[in-house]
Motif scaffolding. Structure first.
Motif, PDB file in Angstrom:
ATOM      1  N   GLN A  52      36.352  35.071  47.963  1.00 29.53           N
ATOM      2  CA  GLN A  52      36.505  33.777  47.293  1.00 29.53           C
ATOM      3  C   GLN A  52      35.595  33.730  46.054  1.00 29.53           C
ATOM      4  O   GLN A  52      35.976  33.225  45.001  1.00 29.53           O
ATOM      5  N   GLU A  53      34.417  34.297  46.217  1.00 26.58           N
ATOM      6  CA  GLU A  53      33.443  34.327  45.119  1.00 26.58           C
ATOM      7  C   GLU A  53      33.996  35.117  43.928  1.00 26.58           C
ATOM      8  O   GLU A  53      33.921  34.666  42.777  1.00 26.58           O
ATOM      9  N   ALA A  54      34.575  36.274  44.215  1.00 27.85           N
ATOM     10  CA  ALA A  54      35.126  37.108  43.140  1.00 27.85           C
ATOM     11  C   ALA A  54      36.299  36.403  42.472  1.00 27.85           C
ATOM     12  O   ALA A  54      36.459  36.458  41.246  1.00 27.85           O
ATOM     13  N   LYS A 108      38.521  33.664  37.722  1.00 28.27           N
ATOM     14  CA  LYS A 108      39.146  32.482  37.093  1.00 28.27           C
ATOM     15  C   LYS A 108      38.297  32.008  35.915  1.00 28.27           C
ATOM     16  O   LYS A 108      38.819  31.630  34.866  1.00 28.27           O
ATOM     17  N   LYS A 109      36.969  32.037  36.104  1.00 31.09           N
ATOM     18  CA  LYS A 109      36.063  31.602  35.044  1.00 31.09           C
ATOM     19  C   LYS A 109      36.174  32.529  33.826  1.00 31.09           C
ATOM     20  O   LYS A 109      36.197  32.084  32.685  1.00 31.09           O
ATOM     21  N   GLU A 114      47.060  32.487  35.767  1.00 27.55           N
ATOM     22  CA  GLU A 114      47.700  31.934  36.975  1.00 27.55           C
ATOM     23  C   GLU A 114      47.268  32.766  38.178  1.00 27.55           C
ATOM     24  O   GLU A 114      47.253  34.002  38.097  1.00 27.55           O
ATOM     25  N   VAL A 115      46.953  32.073  39.282  1.00 26.28           N
ATOM     26  CA  VAL A 115      46.544  32.789  40.501  1.00 26.28           C
ATOM     27  C   VAL A 115      47.713  32.794  41.489  1.00 26.28           C
ATOM     28  O   VAL A 115      48.257  31.741  41.829  1.00 26.28           O
ATOM     29  N   LEU A 116      48.084  33.992  41.922  1.00 24.46           N
ATOM     30  CA  LEU A 116      49.216  34.163  42.845  1.00 24.46           C
ATOM     31  C   LEU A 116      48.694  34.756  44.156  1.00 24.46           C
ATOM     32  O   LEU A 116      48.007  35.783  44.129  1.00 24.46           O
ATOM     33  N   VAL A 126      42.471  40.735  43.002  1.00 23.76           N
ATOM     34  CA  VAL A 126      41.237  40.159  43.566  1.00 23.76           C
ATOM     35  C   VAL A 126      40.610  41.210  44.484  1.00 23.76           C
ATOM     36  O   VAL A 126      41.295  41.758  45.353  1.00 23.76           O
ATOM     37  N   PRO A 127      39.317  41.501  44.321  1.00 25.16           N
ATOM     38  CA  PRO A 127      38.695  42.479  45.225  1.00 25.16           C
ATOM     39  C   PRO A 127      38.376  41.856  46.586  1.00 25.16           C
ATOM     40  O   PRO A 127      38.236  40.637  46.688  1.00 25.16           O
ATOM     41  N   PRO A 128      38.235  42.697  47.606  1.00 29.08           N
ATOM     42  CA  PRO A 128      37.855  42.161  48.926  1.00 29.08           C
ATOM     43  C   PRO A 128      36.360  41.909  49.012  1.00 29.08           C
ATOM     44  O   PRO A 128      35.598  42.428  48.192  1.00 29.08           O
TER      45      PRO A 128
END
Ligand code: 13P
Ligand code: SF4
Length: 312
Positions: free
Chosen positions: A180-182, A187-188, A194-196, A254-256
């Motif tokens: 979630q942090e990554a 996004k910043k 756009e996030v999918l 997005v990384p884990p």
């Protein structure tokens, strides 16, 4: 043989043996390139019932080969590697589900397609991430439902349908690990992106997403959207098809989360990656390993899969 020679030899074997190759979007790019059909789990199951071929080769994971064999019992279904499993399917075994059903005799069972044939045999209707909402919406409003095995998908479907399905506590090890942090950092760094996300991701990831859908739905969105940049929260194999369909757009995986004790820091499903050109070639050449499903199990499982196909 190098990859080019292997690919040509595979296509030649398909012609000689009247075989058709299916691949999931999470498989290696070179597998997607030689496949006759590339799709999400719903599209692959639907397509399998439509093709005229003697041999079907399912490049995906074990439950996808099983589903294909259940739907096409008269065809020879080959899988390049029988050991290509699924952590999500493994999170629900049939004995535990049978026990849970017995404790809730007034509930019907809706199962995600990422399940074994034995679990499907205990299921009233199967769903995929493509059709879960559509199917649940068609069930009687007062129906009591057990949903499994994916907790995140079930939780998401509860939130969009207003249902209170009883959720099995299973998860996919790839989708439940996105950081979630990554994601917030990405996004910043990329305003207007756009996030999918795939609905197997945890709720905090879904809450940060613009579009939630199956692999096919996410791919279709990237094609029709006017956005030029996308952050992708699903297995990274889909990036190949996205980039192929939209060469002028940018896709950021997005990384884990880095979890102690878990070596892999990538967002790849190691089971899907077990499909290699060499294994596809060998399985076509030797017509092995072949998928078999116990007849009685298949008889029970096929009705829950067919119910899904009718309701999709
Ligand atoms: P799809 O139904 O979107 O193809 O997803 C299958 C899967 O295994 C997701 O991890
Ligand atoms: Fe199973 Fe997860 Fe791999 Fe999909 S990505 S096949 S749910 S382990």
């Amino acid at each position: 043989m190098n990859n080019k020679e292997l690919s040509a030899a595979i296509r030649q074997l398909c012609k000689e043996k009247n075989a058709v190759i299916f691949a999931h979007y999470y498989t290696r790019p070179e597998i997607q390139e030689i496949a006759d059909f590339v799709g999400d789990s719903l599209a692959l199951a639907q397509q399998a019932t439509r093709v005229h071929a003697d041999i079907l080769v399912m490049c995906g994971v074990h439950f996808m080969g099983e589903t294909m064999k259940i739907l096409c019992p008269e065809k020879k279904v080959l899988v390049p590697d029988m050991a290509a499993g699924c952590s999500l399917a493994d999170s629900c075994n049939a004995q535990d589900l049978a026990l849970f059903k017995a404790q809730h005799p007034d509930h019907m069972v809706v199962s995600y397609v990422n399940t074994t044939a034995d679990v499907k045999a205990l299921t009233d209707v199967v769903v995929t991430s493509s059709n879960a909402k559509k199917i649940i919406d068609q069930l009687p409003k007062d129906a009591k439902i057990i949903f499994g095995p994916d907790y995140n998908l079930g939780n998401y479907i509860n939130s969009v349908t207003g249902r209170e399905m009883l959720l099995w506590n299973g998860a996919c090890h790839v989708h439940s690990r996105f950081s979630q942090e990554a994601l917030l950092q990405l996004k910043k760094e990329n305003p207007g992106v756009e996030v999918l996300a795939h609905p197997e991701c945890k709720a905090p990831i879904l809450a940060q997403s613009d579009v939630i859908g199956s692999t096919k739905a996410l791919l279709e969105h990237t094609i029709k959207s006017s956005a030029k940049r996308f952050i992708i929260a699903t297995e990274s194999g889909i990036l190949f098809e996205m980039q192929r369909a939209c060469p002028d757009k940018q896709f950021i995986p997005v990384p884990p989360e880095m979890t102690e004790g878990m070596g892999c820091s990538c967002n790849e499903c190691e089971y899907m990656r077990m499909n290699t050109l060499e294994k596809v070639y060998n399985c076509l050449l030797n017509e092995s390993p072949e998928m078999h499903v116990n007849k009685e199990t298949a008889r029970k499982a096929v009705s829950s899969i067919n119910r899904m196909l009718e309701m999709s």
